[in-house]
Write an enzyme that holds these catalytic residues in place. Structure first.
Site: not given
Length: 198
Positions: A122, A131
């Protein structure tokens, strides 16, 4: 759709496109010796500027350089086997691989790679050209700066800020903030060198 980059990463992205019912016209690659990749033709320049495109190159620097030149519409691809919170946001050009979880109120920028079985908890914020490698675990409220690469199996505890254009080594455990242009390895993570600024 065009896939810009005829390599192993491109094959994985092609699978996602196929799984989501998108027709692949061709790969684009500057290697003139490549004529075929994963059963699709390889061309060496954009032919149809109206056709959507996604950059399928794993190197963050190269992906950014190409993105700055592209005029085609840029697509986003999300594997149907991933779990994406309805309150998260994913930018254009980003690819989300199979088995990924992105939890509530997270933001993923443009042209990112969120690789196989990684977990974004979250309130995370990932800037453009990041990446996240396979099996990475980001706890809640993590910030990852532009162009940073989090290596396979790395773990980052909650509330950590990772700067831009950093490299976090495979399996590293990140317990504190990481400044821009740092290479970090180990458990606990330690800076072993700085990267020359781009």
């Amino acid at each position: 759709m065009y896939l810009f980059g005829a390599s192993g990463h491109g094959k994985v992205v092609a699978d996602i496109a196929i799984e989501t019912g998108i027709n692949i016209t061709a790969f684009i690659d500057d290697n003139i010796n490549k004529a075929e990749c994963y059963g699709f033709p390889v061309i060496h320049d954009v032919i149809d500027k109206e056709k959507p495109l996604i950059i399928t190159i794993g190197n963050n620097n190269i992906r950014k350089a190409i993105a700055e030149k592209i005029v085609n519409k840029i697509e986003t691809l999300v594997h149907p086997g991933s779990i994406i919170s309805r309150t998260s946001k994913i930018g254009k050009g980003t690819v989300v691989m199979g088995g990924v979880t992105v939890n509530a109120d997270s933001y993923i920028g443009e042209h990112c790679i969120i690789n196989t079985n990684s977990s974004i908890d979250h309130d995370c914020h990932l800037e453009d050209f990041v990446h996240i490698s396979p099996n990475v675990a980001l706890a809640g409220n993590i910030h990852v700066g532009e162009g940073s690469h989090i290596g396979i199996g790395a773990s980052v505890i909650q509330n950590v800020h990772i700067g831009k254009w950093c490299v976090i080594g495979a399996g590293a455990v990140i317990l504190k903030d990481v400044p821009d242009y740092s290479v970090v390895v180990g458990n606990p993570g330690r800076i072993i060198k700085k990267i020359n600024k781009l």
